[in-house]
Each structure stands twice: as structure tokens, then as C-alpha cells.
Design a protein around this motif. Structure first.
Motif, PDB file in Angstrom:
ATOM      1  N   PRO A   1     -38.698  58.628 -41.404  1.00 52.90           N
ATOM      2  CA  PRO A   1     -39.692  59.264 -40.545  1.00 52.90           C
ATOM      3  C   PRO A   1     -41.112  58.826 -40.925  1.00 52.90           C
ATOM      4  O   PRO A   1     -41.339  58.353 -42.040  1.00 52.90           O
ATOM      5  N   LYS A   2     -42.020  59.000 -39.980  1.00 51.11           N
ATOM      6  CA  LYS A   2     -43.434  58.716 -40.280  1.00 51.11           C
ATOM      7  C   LYS A   2     -43.924  59.681 -41.348  1.00 51.11           C
ATOM      8  O   LYS A   2     -43.535  60.851 -41.352  1.00 51.11           O
ATOM      9  N   GLY A   3     -44.764  59.158 -42.240  1.00 50.45           N
ATOM     10  CA  GLY A   3     -45.412  60.034 -43.210  1.00 50.45           C
ATOM     11  C   GLY A   3     -44.483  60.594 -44.274  1.00 50.45           C
ATOM     12  O   GLY A   3     -44.713  61.694 -44.770  1.00 50.45           O
ATOM     13  N   LYS A   4     -43.445  59.841 -44.632  1.00 52.56           N
ATOM     14  CA  LYS A   4     -42.546  60.317 -45.698  1.00 52.56           C
ATOM     15  C   LYS A   4     -42.444  59.286 -46.822  1.00 52.56           C
ATOM     16  O   LYS A   4     -42.477  58.077 -46.589  1.00 52.56           O
ATOM     17  N   PHE A   5     -42.295  59.810 -48.009  1.00 52.93           N
ATOM     18  CA  PHE A   5     -42.129  58.990 -49.207  1.00 52.93           C
ATOM     19  C   PHE A   5     -40.662  59.146 -49.640  1.00 52.93           C
ATOM     20  O   PHE A   5     -40.255  60.229 -50.067  1.00 52.93           O
TER      21      PHE A   5
ATOM     22  N   LEU B   1     -40.552  53.440 -48.434  1.00 49.44           N
ATOM     23  CA  LEU B   1     -39.191  53.459 -49.007  1.00 49.44           C
ATOM     24  C   LEU B   1     -39.235  52.575 -50.241  1.00 49.44           C
ATOM     25  O   LEU B   1     -39.575  51.391 -50.155  1.00 49.44           O
ATOM     26  N   MET B   2     -38.902  53.183 -51.374  1.00 46.51           N
ATOM     27  CA  MET B   2     -39.038  52.471 -52.640  1.00 46.51           C
ATOM     28  C   MET B   2     -37.754  52.604 -53.449  1.00 46.51           C
ATOM     29  O   MET B   2     -37.257  53.716 -53.633  1.00 46.51           O
ATOM     30  N   SER B   3     -37.199  51.481 -53.893  1.00 48.77           N
ATOM     31  CA  SER B   3     -36.068  51.598 -54.810  1.00 48.77           C
ATOM     32  C   SER B   3     -36.618  51.722 -56.218  1.00 48.77           C
ATOM     33  O   SER B   3     -37.657  51.136 -56.544  1.00 48.77           O
ATOM     34  N   THR B   4     -35.945  52.515 -57.014  1.00 47.87           N
ATOM     35  CA  THR B   4     -36.442  52.697 -58.375  1.00 47.87           C
ATOM     36  C   THR B   4     -35.344  53.202 -59.294  1.00 47.87           C
ATOM     37  O   THR B   4     -34.375  53.810 -58.842  1.00 47.87           O
ATOM     38  N   HIS B   5     -35.515  52.932 -60.594  1.00 50.71           N
ATOM     39  CA  HIS B   5     -34.648  53.541 -61.606  1.00 50.71           C
ATOM     40  C   HIS B   5     -35.384  54.684 -62.317  1.00 50.71           C
ATOM     41  O   HIS B   5     -34.851  55.250 -63.269  1.00 50.71           O
ATOM     42  N   GLN B   6     -36.604  54.973 -61.860  1.00 53.08           N
ATOM     43  CA  GLN B   6     -37.386  56.058 -62.469  1.00 53.08           C
ATOM     44  C   GLN B   6     -36.990  57.385 -61.820  1.00 53.08           C
ATOM     45  O   GLN B   6     -37.701  57.916 -60.958  1.00 53.08           O
TER      46      GLN B   6
END
Ligand SMILES: Nc1ncnc2c1ncn2[C@@H]1O[C@H](COP(=O)(O)OP(=O)(O)OP(=O)(O)O)[C@@H](O)[C@H]1O
Length: 253
Positions: A35-39, A202-207
Motif C-alpha cells: 500500500p501507499k505510505g507503508k514501510f 519494501l526492505m529485506s533485512t536480517h535485522q
């Protein structure tokens, strides 16, 4: 699925690799929306297919099946410049060739916005300066990108994506080379960007812990299962976080 608020829609999407007749399907039948405006943070073990999904969503590789709609239009219908105005991408690969300084690297983010002359205008320079300032790398402006550290380059790549100013930012492990303070600074910066500009990330992370604190939604990828989505709080209550990352529980004890 037709949410007016969606910037990217994944419909029956399968991602992976094809070698002749053989298919290595990493994720299948994904029906998801950004969606717009989502992290959104994409979490999952090594090898589950996070980078492959991000590369597919950025149209760098073809889906095995299904389609991706960007602002309601099939992503295949965009030409590369149009796509680059919509999607800013940060990958972990070292960039090849060119003898660029850091400022020139960030300026590359503005090329999708230039006309046929390829010249940056004052508005473009302002965006570049702003991105450099936000990433706190002004002190590196003149440094050759082959002479800066991996972490510094990582921040420069994020600055380039900020300068690019797409409505959607896709980032593959953007904090991978960063020290703890810089990891937090990048997450905080992305959070602020989403809050202040209604862009989507949209971010991939191991954190995992940081993603739980900073994101609106998680996409949780487990091998051989559908991606599970929900707010961090929801997925904690449903014990999905615990199931995917048992180490977190052990750390607490
Ligand atoms: N270029 C490629 N050609 C064929 N198979 C590939 C290719 N790149 C990756 N793979 C396969 O896809 C699997 C998933 O890789 P991917 O990089 O998408 O995982 P990931 O979840 O991002 O992992 P990590 O957390 O370690 O970065 C790998 O195990 C590998 O088998």
C-alpha cells in the motif's frame, strides 16, 4: 484484489529460476499488496528467496508465473526510464565500471527525471543535495566510490535511491555493511521518509528486532510456505516471529 491505495500488486506471483526444463521455485502464488505510505520489512532465512523476490518486483528478472501491477499497470508495460521514476532500487551488488565520485553516483539517481539532453537542472541538484544531507555523507562528496568503505558506499546507494525519488523504494539488505549506529540511522531515515512523503518501502533485512520496531508490516518468508503478512504486533501475538526466529526467545532467557 483491487485496492485503490496499492502502489504494487502481486497477483499469483511465483519467483525463482529456470534452467531449461528445470524450475527452482522459491516462492509461489504470492497475492500481496504494497500500500501507499507503508514501510514493509521482508524477513526470512538465508536462501529463502528475498533477493530474488526484490529483483523480480523491480523487473530485473521475469516471474516464473503471475503478474505484477505497478500503479495498476502491468510492470512489463513500463519502459526503463518510466520504471525508474516509480521504483528506486538499492541492491547489495557493488556497482561496476566508471570512475565516479560519490556526488556523481548520487546524481545518477536523477537521470530518469532528465530530458533528452540528460542534463540535471537546479531542481535535480537540490534533490541530490537533500539526499546527501539526509544520509549524512556530505563529507564524502568528492571521494572516489572505489576508495570508500562498503558501509559508506551503502549509504551513497541509499542517497542515490532517495534522489531518484520513486514512489516505491525496494531495498535488498540496505544495512548489511553498516555499523549499529548507521543501521539504526538508515532504518530511522526510511521510517521518516514513509511518514513524511507517503512513499512506500519494501526492505529485506536480517535485522529482525529493528524491523519489528520500525516497520508497519512484515512479510515473513519461510521455506516451502506462503509468505505470512501482518503488523509486527500481530505476528508476535500469533507466535509467528518466535516460530521463524527461535533464537530471539533463547536470547531473552
Ligand atoms: N542467479 C541465480 N541463478 C540460479 N539460482 C539462483 C540465482 N541466485 C540465487 N539462486 C538460488 O535462489 C536461492 C535464493 O537466493 P536469494 O539470494 O534470493 O535468497 P535470500 O533469501 O535473499 O538469501 P540471503 O538472506 O542469504 O541473502 C539460492 O539458494 C539459490 O539456490
Amino acid at each position: 484484489m483491487d485496492n485503490l491505495n496499492s502502489i504494487l500488486t502481486l497477483s499469483q506471483l511465483s519467483v525463482g529460476y529456470k534452467n531449461g526444463q528445470e524450475k527452482n521455485v522459491l516462492m509461489e502464488n504470492l497475492n500481496l499488496e504494497i500500500p501507499k505510505g507503508k514501510f514493509i520489512a521482508l524477513l526470512g532465512a538465508n536462501g529463502v528467496g528475498k533477493s530474488t523476490l526484490i529483483r523480480t518486483l523491480a523487473n530485473l528478472q521475469k516471474p516464473l508465473f503471475g503478474k505484477i501491477l505497478l500503479a495498476k499497470r502491468n510492470i512489463n508495460e513500463y519502459d526503463s526510464k518510466e520504471l525508474a521514476r516509480q521504483i528506486s532500487l538499492v541492491l547489495t551488488d557493488r556497482i561496476q565500471g566508471g570512475n565516479l565520485n560519490m556526488r556523481e553516483l548520487v546524481e545518477m539517481g536523477r537521470y530518469p527525471h532528465t530530458n533528452w539532453t540528460g542534463k540535471l537542472r537546479s531542481h535535480d541538484h537540490e534533490k541530490v543535495e537533500e539526499a546527501i544531507h539526509l544520509c549524512a555523507i556530505g563529507y564524502l562528496k568528492d571521494a572516489n566510490i572505489f576508495e570508500i568503505s562498503d558501509g559508506q558506499l551503502q549509504k551513497a546507494m541509499i542517497a542515490r535511491a532517495l534522489a531518484q525519488d520513486g514512489d516505491l523504494m525496494l531495498l535488498d539488505e540496505p544495512t548489511v555493511h553498516l555499523d549499529a549506529n548507521n543501521r539504526f540511522a538508515v532504518m530511522e531515515l526510511l521510517r521518516k521518509l514513509v511518514d513524511e512523503t507517503q512513499k512506500s518501502v519494501l526492505m529485506s533485512t536480517h535485522q529482525v528486532e529493528m524491523a519489528l520496531k520500525m516497520s508497519d508490516e512484515l512479510w515473513l518468508a519461510n521455506c516451502g510456505e506462503n509468505i505470512i503478512t501482518g503488523s509486527p504486533q500481530e505476528l508476535i501475538s500469533r507466535k509467528e516471529i518466535e516460530r521463524t526466529f527461535p533464537y530471539l526467545q533463547k536470547l531473552k532467557n
